[in-house]
Write a protein that holds these residues in place. Structure first.
Motif, mmCIF file in Angstrom:
data_model
loop_
_atom_site.group_PDB
_atom_site.id
_atom_site.type_symbol
_atom_site.label_atom_id
_atom_site.label_comp_id
_atom_site.label_asym_id
_atom_site.label_seq_id
_atom_site.Cartn_x
_atom_site.Cartn_y
_atom_site.Cartn_z
ATOM 1 N N PHE A 1 0.691 -1.350 -0.086
ATOM 2 C CA PHE A 1 0.177 -0.115 -0.099
ATOM 3 C C PHE A 1 0.847 1.319 0.100
ATOM 4 C CE2 PHE A 1 -1.842 -3.498 2.614
ATOM 5 C CZ PHE A 1 -2.981 -3.752 1.658
ATOM 6 N N LEU A 2 0.143 2.436 -0.402
ATOM 7 C CA LEU A 2 0.922 3.749 -0.396
ATOM 8 C C LEU A 2 0.611 4.655 0.991
ATOM 9 C CD1 LEU A 2 0.113 4.845 -3.893
ATOM 10 C CD2 LEU A 2 2.417 3.583 -3.130
ATOM 11 N N ASN A 3 1.505 5.636 1.294
ATOM 12 C CA ASN A 3 1.129 6.552 2.304
ATOM 13 C C ASN A 3 0.049 7.344 1.762
ATOM 14 O OD1 ASN A 3 2.944 5.637 4.295
ATOM 15 N ND2 ASN A 3 4.495 6.623 3.062
ATOM 16 N N PRO A 4 -0.822 7.931 2.443
ATOM 17 C CA PRO A 4 -1.991 8.855 2.276
ATOM 18 C C PRO A 4 -1.268 10.101 1.390
ATOM 19 C CG PRO A 4 -2.459 8.008 4.533
ATOM 20 C CD PRO A 4 -0.801 7.670 4.136
ATOM 21 N N PHE A 5 -1.992 10.388 0.346
ATOM 22 C CA PHE A 5 -1.585 11.371 -0.491
ATOM 23 C C PHE A 5 -0.126 11.302 -0.831
ATOM 24 C CE2 PHE A 5 -5.156 13.096 1.890
ATOM 25 C CZ PHE A 5 -6.152 13.583 0.892
ATOM 26 N N ASP A 6 0.225 10.095 -1.467
ATOM 27 C CA ASP A 6 1.446 9.962 -2.017
ATOM 28 C C ASP A 6 1.720 10.776 -3.371
ATOM 29 O OD1 ASP A 6 3.913 7.552 -2.280
ATOM 30 O OD2 ASP A 6 3.243 8.224 -4.237
ATOM 31 N N ASN A 7 2.934 11.145 -3.507
ATOM 32 C CA ASN A 7 3.148 12.236 -4.743
ATOM 33 C C ASN A 7 2.739 11.776 -6.060
ATOM 34 O OD1 ASN A 7 3.921 14.518 -3.057
ATOM 35 N ND2 ASN A 7 6.102 13.769 -3.170
ATOM 36 N N GLU A 8 3.248 10.174 -6.155
ATOM 37 C CA GLU A 8 2.771 9.567 -7.387
ATOM 38 C C GLU A 8 1.308 9.735 -7.540
ATOM 39 O OE1 GLU A 8 4.774 6.865 -10.446
ATOM 40 O OE2 GLU A 8 5.372 8.374 -8.980
ATOM 41 N N VAL A 9 0.260 9.514 -6.557
ATOM 42 C CA VAL A 9 -0.857 9.578 -6.851
ATOM 43 C C VAL A 9 -1.429 10.992 -7.204
ATOM 44 C CG1 VAL A 9 -3.388 9.281 -5.687
ATOM 45 C CG2 VAL A 9 -1.660 7.425 -5.253
ATOM 46 N N LEU A 10 -0.907 12.065 -6.372
ATOM 47 C CA LEU A 10 -1.142 13.134 -6.917
ATOM 48 C C LEU A 10 -0.643 13.732 -8.204
ATOM 49 C CD1 LEU A 10 0.135 15.142 -3.512
ATOM 50 C CD2 LEU A 10 -2.241 14.268 -4.155
ATOM 51 N N GLY A 11 0.198 12.901 -8.711
ATOM 52 C CA GLY A 11 0.714 13.567 -10.047
ATOM 53 C C GLY A 11 -0.166 12.648 -11.004
ATOM 54 N N PHE A 12 -0.502 11.496 -10.812
ATOM 55 C CA PHE A 12 -1.719 10.807 -11.695
ATOM 56 C C PHE A 12 -2.782 11.559 -11.763
ATOM 57 C CE2 PHE A 12 -5.307 7.695 -11.166
ATOM 58 C CZ PHE A 12 -5.209 7.531 -12.499
ATOM 59 N N LEU A 13 -3.423 11.840 -10.562
ATOM 60 C CA LEU A 13 -4.868 12.547 -10.673
ATOM 61 C C LEU A 13 -4.437 14.077 -11.328
ATOM 62 C CD1 LEU A 13 -6.107 11.930 -7.025
ATOM 63 C CD2 LEU A 13 -6.443 10.575 -9.128
ATOM 64 N N SER B 1 -2.541 14.611 -13.681
ATOM 65 C CA SER B 1 -2.435 14.567 -15.225
ATOM 66 C C SER B 1 -3.888 13.915 -15.807
ATOM 67 C CB SER B 1 -1.361 13.198 -15.465
ATOM 68 O OG SER B 1 -0.017 13.700 -15.075
ATOM 69 N N LEU B 2 -4.579 13.526 -15.029
ATOM 70 C CA LEU B 2 -5.922 12.610 -15.367
ATOM 71 C C LEU B 2 -6.888 13.816 -15.614
ATOM 72 C CD1 LEU B 2 -7.806 10.564 -16.314
ATOM 73 C CD2 LEU B 2 -8.280 10.321 -13.649
ATOM 74 N N SER B 3 -6.828 14.881 -14.439
ATOM 75 C CA SER B 3 -7.585 15.926 -14.685
ATOM 76 C C SER B 3 -7.327 16.836 -15.969
ATOM 77 C CB SER B 3 -7.288 16.909 -13.559
ATOM 78 O OG SER B 3 -7.706 18.151 -13.631
ATOM 79 N N PHE C 1 -12.431 18.757 -13.476
ATOM 80 C CA PHE C 1 -12.678 19.942 -12.723
ATOM 81 C C PHE C 1 -12.427 19.874 -10.956
ATOM 82 C CE2 PHE C 1 -14.436 23.745 -10.480
ATOM 83 C CZ PHE C 1 -13.830 24.890 -10.687
ATOM 84 N N TRP C 2 -13.229 18.647 -10.724
ATOM 85 C CA TRP C 2 -13.114 18.158 -9.427
ATOM 86 C C TRP C 2 -11.733 17.591 -9.030
ATOM 87 C CZ3 TRP C 2 -12.402 13.176 -6.918
ATOM 88 C CH2 TRP C 2 -12.913 13.023 -5.471
ATOM 89 N N VAL D 1 -3.143 7.533 -18.757
ATOM 90 C CA VAL D 1 -2.434 8.137 -17.781
ATOM 91 C C VAL D 1 -1.880 7.342 -16.858
ATOM 92 C CG1 VAL D 1 -2.697 9.922 -15.973
ATOM 93 C CG2 VAL D 1 -3.811 10.117 -18.218
ATOM 94 N N LEU D 2 -2.498 6.371 -16.421
ATOM 95 C CA LEU D 2 -1.832 5.255 -15.267
ATOM 96 C C LEU D 2 -0.356 4.818 -15.947
ATOM 97 C CD1 LEU D 2 -2.831 4.440 -12.444
ATOM 98 C CD2 LEU D 2 -3.721 2.241 -13.681
ATOM 99 N N ASN D 3 -0.613 4.440 -16.961
ATOM 100 C CA ASN D 3 0.715 3.900 -17.823
ATOM 101 C C ASN D 3 1.769 4.638 -17.351
ATOM 102 O OD1 ASN D 3 -0.640 1.489 -18.627
ATOM 103 N ND2 ASN D 3 -1.170 2.215 -20.539
ATOM 104 N N LYS D 4 1.827 5.917 -17.243
ATOM 105 C CA LYS D 4 2.928 6.801 -17.047
ATOM 106 C C LYS D 4 3.289 7.042 -15.608
ATOM 107 C CE LYS D 4 1.158 10.023 -20.626
ATOM 108 N NZ LYS D 4 0.386 11.063 -20.910
ATOM 109 N N TYR D 5 2.754 6.330 -14.845
ATOM 110 C CA TYR D 5 2.820 6.188 -13.270
ATOM 111 C C TYR D 5 3.123 4.610 -12.830
ATOM 112 C CZ TYR D 5 1.489 11.130 -13.463
ATOM 113 O OH TYR D 5 1.714 12.323 -13.771
ATOM 114 N N PRO D 6 4.290 4.224 -13.191
ATOM 115 C CA PRO D 6 4.307 2.701 -12.839
ATOM 116 C C PRO D 6 4.365 2.317 -11.436
ATOM 117 C CG PRO D 6 6.367 3.942 -13.424
ATOM 118 C CD PRO D 6 5.510 4.597 -13.844
ATOM 119 N N LYS D 7 4.387 3.365 -10.499
ATOM 120 C CA LYS D 7 4.361 2.831 -8.862
ATOM 121 C C LYS D 7 2.817 2.457 -8.655
ATOM 122 C CE LYS D 7 5.423 4.993 -4.590
ATOM 123 N NZ LYS D 7 5.981 6.256 -3.735
ATOM 124 N N LEU D 8 1.964 3.014 -9.758
ATOM 125 C CA LEU D 8 0.595 2.622 -9.496
ATOM 126 C C LEU D 8 0.032 1.655 -10.186
ATOM 127 C CD1 LEU D 8 -0.630 6.308 -9.637
ATOM 128 C CD2 LEU D 8 0.231 5.051 -7.583
#
Length: 391
Positions: free
Chosen positions: A24-36, A38-40, A57-58, A134-141
Motif C-alpha cells: 500500500f501507499l502512504n496517504p496523499f502519495d506524490n505519485e497519486v497526486l501526479g496521476f490525478l 495528469s488525469l484532470s 474540474f473536481w 495516464v496510469l501507464n505513465k505512473y508505474p508505481k501505481l
C-alpha cells in the motif's frame, strides 16, 4: 463465469490471483497526486462530455491539495494509514461515480478493485481509455488499481469480498441488499449508498428568473436525466403569487426546449407510463409538454419516491415553511437545493427540526458537485485507518 475468466479492463491481462493485497501507499502519495493532476488535464480537454469535464474540474490540483491540507490538519495528532484493499461496486445510473469513489480511496493509500457493469457507452469507454493511458505513465501505481467488468456473478463478488478490507456499494437498494448477503472478513468495513431522493426549495419572491438561474436548475435536474441521487425531482415553493409561479414554469419550459435534452424512445415511454400511473392512483394534476412533465400535488405526503421516473418529471408542491419540508423528510432524502433563502434561516430550521433526512444543503446549481463528505459520511476518514498513539 468462473474467476479465471474475469475481464480486467485495467490493467489488461491481469489474473484474479495476481491482485496485490499487501503493498500500500502512504496517504496523499506524490505519485497519486501526479496521476490525478495528469488525469484532470486530460479530462478537461473532453469538451463534448460534460460529466467528464466536471470530473476533471473536481480532480484539479488545487482541489486535491485543499483536501490534503484539511485532512492532515484534522488528524495532525494521529497517524493515518490505508485501510487496505477496497472493493467498489459502481452504480449503473451515474457513469462517473466509480472514479470519485476510487480516487478518494487511492488518495489515502488503498489498493482498489472496481466492479463496473457490462452495459457501456461512448463516455464510459472514453473515460476508461484516459485512465489507462495516464496510469501507464505512473508505474508505481501499476498494482494499485484494478477495474473489472462483469455482470451479476455471485462467485466473483464473493471472491472480491473475501479479500477486501473495505466494501463500498453504490446503490440502489436492491444492489445493496443483494451484496450485503455476501460475507466479509470480520475486520472489514462496509459503506453503502442506497437509493435517495432530492428536492429543490425555492422562494420565488427573492429569485430573479433569468438565464443564469435556469441554467443552474437545469444542471441540477437534467444532468444524468434526473437519475442521480442528488438530482432534483421535486420542487417545493414557499408562498408566492400565482402569476410569479406560472412565470417560473413557463420560463423553465422554454429554457429546457432550447437545451433540447435527448431521450431515447424507451425512456419517453417509461416517463409517460409512470406519470399516467401516478395520476390515476393519486388523482393528481399533470401538465406536460415534449420536454417537461409537472405533477402538481396538494401535499408532500402524496409524493411517490419509487414511481418517480426522472426523465424530465417534476413534482410541484406548495409549502408554508422550510420546517414543513424538513419535518416530512426521511432517511431517503439526500440533497436539498435552495434559492432565495437565507442561510441563517435554513440553519435555524435544521437545528429546530432535527430532520431525519437531507445530508446535503446546497445552492441551486451545485447539486451535482461531488464532495468528500457524502450521504453523511466523511469518506476520506472512513476509507482510512486512524491510529491513536497515546504514550
Amino acid at each position: 463465469m468462473i474467476l479465471s475468466e474475469i475481464e480486467f479492463v485495467i490493467p489488461k491481462g491481469v489474473k484474479f490471483n495476481e491482485i496485490n493485497t499487501g503493498e500500500f501507499l502512504n496517504p496523499f502519495d506524490n505519485e497519486v497526486l501526479g496521476f490525478l493532476d495528469s488525469l484532470s488535464k486530460e479530462l478537461l480537454k473532453l469538451k463534448e462530455y460534460n460529466e467528464l469535464v466536471a470530473l476533471g474540474f473536481w480532480l484539479r490540483k488545487s482541489n486535491i491539495e485543499k483536501m490534503k491540507k484539511d485532512f492532515f490538519k484534522k488528524y495532525e495528532n494521529n497517524i493515518v494509514l490505508p485501510r487496505g484493499v477496497a472493493f467498489h461496486i459502481a452504480p449503473s445510473n451515474v457513469d462517473t461515480i466509480f472514479v470519485y469513489s476510487f480516487v478518494l480511496s487511492m488518495l489515502v493509500g488503498n489498493v482498489n478493485i472496481l466492479r463496473i457493469g457490462q452495459k457501456t457507452n461512448e463516455q464510459i469507454l472514453t473515460l476508461i481509455k484516459k485512465i489507462e493511458e495516464v496510469l501507464n505513465k505512473y508505474p508505481k501505481l501499476k498494482n494499485k488499481l484494478y477495474i473489472a467488468r462483469y455482470g451479476y456473478e455471485e462467485e466473483i463478488n464473493e471472491f472480491f469480498s473475501s479479500i477486501c478490507d473495505l466494501r463500498i456499494i453504490w446503490g440502489g437498494d436492491e444492489t445493496v441488499n443483494t451484496i450485503r448477503k455476501i460475507p466479509l472478513k470480520p475486520t472489514a468495513l462496509e459503506l453503502t449508498f442506497a437509493d435517495k431522493f432530492s428536492f429543490a426549495l425555492l422562494d420565488l419572491n427573492n429569485i430573479e428568473l433569468n438565464e443564469q438561474f435556469f441554467e443552474k436548475l437545469y444542471r441540477d435536474s437534467f444532468t444524468f436525466l434526473q437519475q442521480a441521487c442528488s438530482s432534483v425531482r421535486a420542487i417545493c415553493f414557499l408562498p408566492v403569487d400565482k402569476d410569479k409561479k406560472k412565470e417560473f414554469w413557463q420560463k423553465f419550459e422554454e429554457f429546457i426546449q432550447r437545451k433540447n435534452p435527448r431521450l431515447e424512445d424507451k425512456e419517453g415511454i417509461t416517463r409517460f407510463n409512470a406519470v399516467v400511473s401516478m395520476a390515476i392512483e393519486e388523482k393528481i394534476k399533470v401538465y406536460h409538454s415534449k420536454f417537461l412533465y409537472v405533477v402538481k400535488v396538494g401535499s408532500l405526503d402524496v409524493i411517490d419516491r419509487v414511481k418517480h421516473p426522472g426523465l424530465g418529471v417534476f413534482y410541484d408542491i406548495d409549502i408554508d415553511s422550510i420546517e414543513e419540508l424538513l419535518k416530512f423528510s426521511t432517511k431517503k432524502e439526500q440533497t436539498l437545493s435552495l434559492a432565495g433563502i437565507k442561510k441563517e434561516e435554513l440553519v435555524k430550521a435544521i437545528k429546530n427540526v432535527k430532520p431525519k433526512g437531507f445530508d446535503r444543503y446546497v445552492n441551486v446549481g451545485d447539486a451535482m458537485n461531488f464532495s468528500e463528505v457524502w450521504d453523511g459520511f466523511d469518506l476520506l476518514s472512513s476509507l482510512s485507518r486512524i491510529i491513536d498513539v497515546d504514550i
